[in-house]
Design a protein around this motif. Structure first.
Motif, PDB file in Angstrom:
ATOM      1  N   GLY A   1      56.073  53.867 102.389  1.00 59.18           N
ATOM      2  CA  GLY A   1      57.286  54.049 103.191  1.00 59.18           C
ATOM      3  C   GLY A   1      57.258  55.229 104.137  1.00 59.18           C
ATOM      4  N   LYS A   2      56.119  55.950 104.218  1.00 53.52           N
ATOM      5  CA  LYS A   2      56.046  57.130 105.077  1.00 53.52           C
ATOM      6  C   LYS A   2      54.916  56.975 106.086  1.00 53.52           C
ATOM      7  N   PRO A   3      55.115  57.451 107.328  1.00 57.44           N
ATOM      8  CA  PRO A   3      54.021  57.439 108.312  1.00 57.44           C
ATOM      9  C   PRO A   3      52.859  58.288 107.807  1.00 57.44           C
ATOM     10  N   PHE A   4      51.638  57.946 108.202  1.00 58.13           N
ATOM     11  CA  PHE A   4      50.465  58.713 107.781  1.00 58.13           C
ATOM     12  C   PHE A   4      49.682  59.166 109.009  1.00 58.13           C
ATOM     13  N   THR A   5      48.845  60.171 108.831  1.00 56.50           N
ATOM     14  CA  THR A   5      48.059  60.686 109.954  1.00 56.50           C
ATOM     15  C   THR A   5      46.560  60.449 109.779  1.00 56.50           C
ATOM     16  N   ASN A   6      46.113  60.315 108.537  1.00 56.70           N
ATOM     17  CA  ASN A   6      44.695  60.259 108.221  1.00 56.70           C
ATOM     18  C   ASN A   6      44.387  58.927 107.529  1.00 56.70           C
ATOM     19  N   PHE A   7      43.365  58.217 108.006  1.00 57.86           N
ATOM     20  CA  PHE A   7      43.025  56.918 107.432  1.00 57.86           C
ATOM     21  C   PHE A   7      42.777  56.995 105.929  1.00 57.86           C
TER      22      PHE A   7
ATOM     23  N   GLY B   1      34.692  71.564 106.989  1.00 55.91           N
ATOM     24  CA  GLY B   1      35.953  71.199 107.611  1.00 55.91           C
ATOM     25  C   GLY B   1      36.371  69.799 107.198  1.00 55.91           C
ATOM     26  N   ASP B   2      36.940  69.071 108.140  1.00 62.72           N
ATOM     27  CA  ASP B   2      37.377  67.710 107.838  1.00 62.72           C
ATOM     28  C   ASP B   2      37.169  66.850 109.074  1.00 62.72           C
ATOM     29  N   GLN B   3      36.744  65.645 108.867  1.00 60.05           N
ATOM     30  CA  GLN B   3      36.592  64.680 109.957  1.00 60.05           C
ATOM     31  C   GLN B   3      37.227  63.374 109.519  1.00 60.05           C
ATOM     32  N   PHE B   4      38.129  62.850 110.328  1.00 55.71           N
ATOM     33  CA  PHE B   4      38.846  61.656 109.897  1.00 55.71           C
ATOM     34  C   PHE B   4      39.288  60.816 111.087  1.00 55.71           C
ATOM     35  N   LEU B   5      39.625  59.571 110.769  1.00 56.53           N
ATOM     36  CA  LEU B   5      40.221  58.677 111.760  1.00 56.53           C
ATOM     37  C   LEU B   5      41.728  58.831 111.687  1.00 56.53           C
ATOM     38  N   SER B   6      42.351  59.088 112.825  1.00 53.22           N
ATOM     39  CA  SER B   6      43.805  59.203 112.854  1.00 53.22           C
ATOM     40  C   SER B   6      44.431  57.821 112.773  1.00 53.22           C
ATOM     41  N   SER B   7      45.697  57.780 112.391  1.00 50.94           N
ATOM     42  CA  SER B   7      46.406  56.503 112.298  1.00 50.94           C
ATOM     43  C   SER B   7      46.438  55.802 113.660  1.00 50.94           C
ATOM     44  N   SER B   8      46.626  56.568 114.725  1.00 49.89           N
ATOM     45  CA  SER B   8      46.690  55.953 116.064  1.00 49.89           C
ATOM     46  C   SER B   8      45.344  55.354 116.456  1.00 49.89           C
ATOM     47  N   GLU B   9      44.239  56.011 116.047  1.00 47.05           N
ATOM     48  CA  GLU B   9      42.913  55.491 116.380  1.00 47.05           C
ATOM     49  C   GLU B   9      42.618  54.222 115.595  1.00 47.05           C
ATOM     50  N   VAL B  10      42.958  54.217 114.305  1.00 47.22           N
ATOM     51  CA  VAL B  10      42.751  53.024 113.485  1.00 47.22           C
ATOM     52  C   VAL B  10      43.560  51.855 114.031  1.00 47.22           C
ATOM     53  N   ASN B  11      44.788  52.145 114.435  1.00 49.25           N
ATOM     54  CA  ASN B  11      45.692  51.076 114.854  1.00 49.25           C
ATOM     55  C   ASN B  11      45.490  50.623 116.295  1.00 49.25           C
ATOM     56  N   LYS B  12      44.454  51.143 116.954  1.00 54.57           N
ATOM     57  CA  LYS B  12      44.079  50.562 118.247  1.00 54.57           C
ATOM     58  C   LYS B  12      43.648  49.114 118.057  1.00 54.57           C
ATOM     59  N   TYR B  13      42.917  48.876 116.961  1.00 52.83           N
ATOM     60  CA  TYR B  13      42.365  47.542 116.710  1.00 52.83           C
ATOM     61  C   TYR B  13      42.768  46.971 115.353  1.00 52.83           C
ATOM     62  N   GLY B  14      43.356  47.804 114.482  1.00 47.82           N
ATOM     63  CA  GLY B  14      43.753  47.326 113.164  1.00 47.82           C
ATOM     64  C   GLY B  14      42.625  47.421 112.159  1.00 47.82           C
ATOM     65  N   ILE B  15      42.814  46.804 111.015  1.00 47.51           N
ATOM     66  CA  ILE B  15      41.882  46.934 109.892  1.00 47.51           C
ATOM     67  C   ILE B  15      41.032  45.682 109.704  1.00 47.51           C
ATOM     68  N   VAL B  16      39.933  45.867 108.978  1.00 52.29           N
ATOM     69  CA  VAL B  16      39.180  44.743 108.435  1.00 52.29           C
ATOM     70  C   VAL B  16      39.624  44.596 106.983  1.00 52.29           C
ATOM     71  N   ALA B  17      40.156  43.438 106.620  1.00 55.71           N
ATOM     72  CA  ALA B  17      40.627  43.200 105.255  1.00 55.71           C
ATOM     73  C   ALA B  17      39.536  42.487 104.460  1.00 55.71           C
TER      74      ALA B  17
ATOM     75  N   LYS C   1      47.897  46.155 111.340  1.00 54.66           N
ATOM     76  CA  LYS C   1      48.007  47.580 111.642  1.00 54.66           C
ATOM     77  C   LYS C   1      48.932  48.221 110.617  1.00 54.66           C
ATOM     78  N   ILE C   2      48.379  49.099 109.790  1.00 56.40           N
ATOM     79  CA  ILE C   2      49.170  49.754 108.750  1.00 56.40           C
ATOM     80  C   ILE C   2      49.906  50.930 109.380  1.00 56.40           C
ATOM     81  N   VAL C   3      51.229  50.888 109.335  1.00 60.12           N
ATOM     82  CA  VAL C   3      52.028  51.928 110.007  1.00 60.12           C
ATOM     83  C   VAL C   3      52.655  52.907 109.026  1.00 60.12           C
ATOM     84  N   LYS C   4      52.783  52.497 107.748  1.00 61.18           N
ATOM     85  CA  LYS C   4      53.348  53.396 106.741  1.00 61.18           C
ATOM     86  C   LYS C   4      52.635  53.193 105.412  1.00 61.18           C
TER      87      LYS C   4
END
Length: 438
Positions: free
Chosen positions: A163-169, A127-143, A157-160
């Motif tokens: 130029g397009k919204p995303f669902t999967n990290f 199957g597939d296991q991933f972090l959703s955009s909403s879950e990642v953007n709870k705390y943002g990224i480590v750069a 917090k990466i929102v697009k």
């Protein structure tokens, strides 16, 4: 031992793929009544062989390849002695052009089918296991350093993406981003949106094995997971489920903060304060010389899990398989446009072995074998003399024009192709060694 495991996985994977590729040629040839003299996995010198009917089946000592010898065909063996004699009905050259074309495409077709089959099974089984955009953007990224280089910062917090919204990290670090042109991230930083441009040659840096993990990851709150026996965390009395609050007085909320602080105190005594069963506990321990204390983290981010039915897996697996081909086409496009250098983009056997890694992981093995099957199909389809694609171009010309090229032309084309392929192989191996050393 790690080197042996890498080499073993590479040899097994390539032996499976090359064996099936050459079987595709042989099966098509036998179907049309052509005589197949030899079927070998590996190149000479010969280790073992057995004669079955008209065909000698064998294994060669050099494992990175294989071949099928079909009577009446000018191939990499450059055995042209029989070409001066009258064509026989069982020979490749005696058959109609459309049959010869199918024989030449047989290996490519089998590799495509095998690649798709492997990706379908992976999708269905895992199957597939991933972090959703909403879950990642709870705390943002480590750069990491590479992310900072293009203007990203920890906490963004990466929102697009493009130029397009995303669902999967994983979409943030996908081939669409790094193999495309003029890619960008739209970032929310301190309540304001800004666009971060990604250089067209950025893939050279993020694909460098030495830069692994140095781009983007999610800020990850955590608790102590499984402890590794005999290492400092277990010896000091840390327990699974402990939540780290401070390290030498420095507040710890995310796992990367723990890593950063441990890197500063390699080989030193530290004090960790944890929360356990609602109470705080101070624990002194010795950090190892490599900056670790010996535990696996338990991430507090919630991963989305998707399971596929067989029908869904067929669609997902087929798409994933052909994306490998599309990514290769995009990669060659970047090389031809001068956006990335061939020396940094191409890998030979050493680079491929390093992809398998020094630990035998069957999931990774089959994923990479599926990927290599599609890459092998793509590379063999290139219109280079001596490759299946080169033969297919000549046969297509014959089908369209009705004129068969002379044996002398075919022989010279084969020689040119072999020189090109040997040169490319030498470049890839030298390039692997250079990247590994420098």
């Amino acid at each position: 031992m790690e080197v042996l495991i890498m080499a073993g996985q590479l040899i097994l994977g390539l032996s499976i793929l090359v064996g099936l590729h050459e079987w595709g040629h042989m099966a098509a040839a036998k179907m049309f009544g052509m005589r197949v003299e030899k079927y070998f996995i590996g190149f000479p010198p010969k280790i073992f062989s057995i004669q079955r009917g008209e065909t000698e089946y064998g294994i060669g000592a050099i494992p990175l390849g294989g071949f099928v010898k079909i009577s009446g065909m000018i191939d990499e063996s450059m055995d042209t002695a029989t070409m001066n004699q009258e064509p026989q009905p069982w020979e490749f050259r005696s058959k109609p052009a459309w049959q010869r074309l199918i024989v030449m495409l047989g290996g490519i077709i089998v590799n495509v089918v095998v690649g798709i089959f492997i990706f379908i099974l992976i999708a269905y089984r895992e199957g597939d296991q991933f972090l959703s955009s909403s879950e990642v953007n709870k705390y943002g990224i480590v750069a990491g350093e590479l992310a900072q280089e293009i203007g990203l910062k920890t906490g963004d917090k990466i929102v697009k993406v493009n130029g397009k919204p995303f669902t999967n990290f994983s979409e943030i670090v996908s081939s669409e981003v790094f193999l495309g042109s003029n890619s960008s991230y739209t970032v929310n930083r301190d309540g304001k949106e800004l666009v971060v441009e990604i250089p067209n040659n950025f893939i050279e840096k993020v694909s460098d094995p030495k830069q692994k993990g140095n781009f983007i990851r999610a800020q990850e709150p955590f608790t102590i997971g499984e402890l590794i026996p005999g290492l400092p965390a277990e010896k000091a009395g840390l327990q699974t489920g402990d939540k780290v609050l401070t390290l030498n007085g420095k507040p710890i909320q995310f796992f990367h903060q723990m890593q950063d602080e441990l890197d500063k105190v390699k080989g030193k005594q530290v004090t960790i304060v944890v929360e356990r069963a609602g109470a705080q506990k101070s624990i002194p321990l010795q950090v190892s010389e490599d900056g670790t204390i010996g535990f696996y983290r338990n991430s507090l981010l919630k991963y989305t899990t998707v399971e596929y039915t067989l029908g869904e897996a067929i669609g997902v697996g087929t798409k994933d398989a052909f994306n490998v081909v599309f990514d290769n086409i995009k990669g060659f496009g970047k090389i031809f446009r001068g956006e990335v250098s061939a020396s940094k983009a191409l890998s030979g056997p050493i680079g491929i072995a390093r992809m398998f890694g020094g630990v035998w992981d069957w999931s990774r093995f089959w994923y990479l074998t599926g990927l290599l099957s599609m890459v092998l199909a793509f590379m063999n389809a290139l219109p280079i003399p001596a490759l299946d694609g080169g033969h297919a171009v000549i046969l297509t010309y014959e089908l369209v024009s009705g004129r068969k090229p002379s044996d002398a032309f075919l022989e010279n084309a084969q020689k040119v192709g072999m020189v090109l392929l040997l040169g490319l192989m030498a470049f890839a191996i030298f390039n692997d060694v250079w990247k590994a050393v420098f």
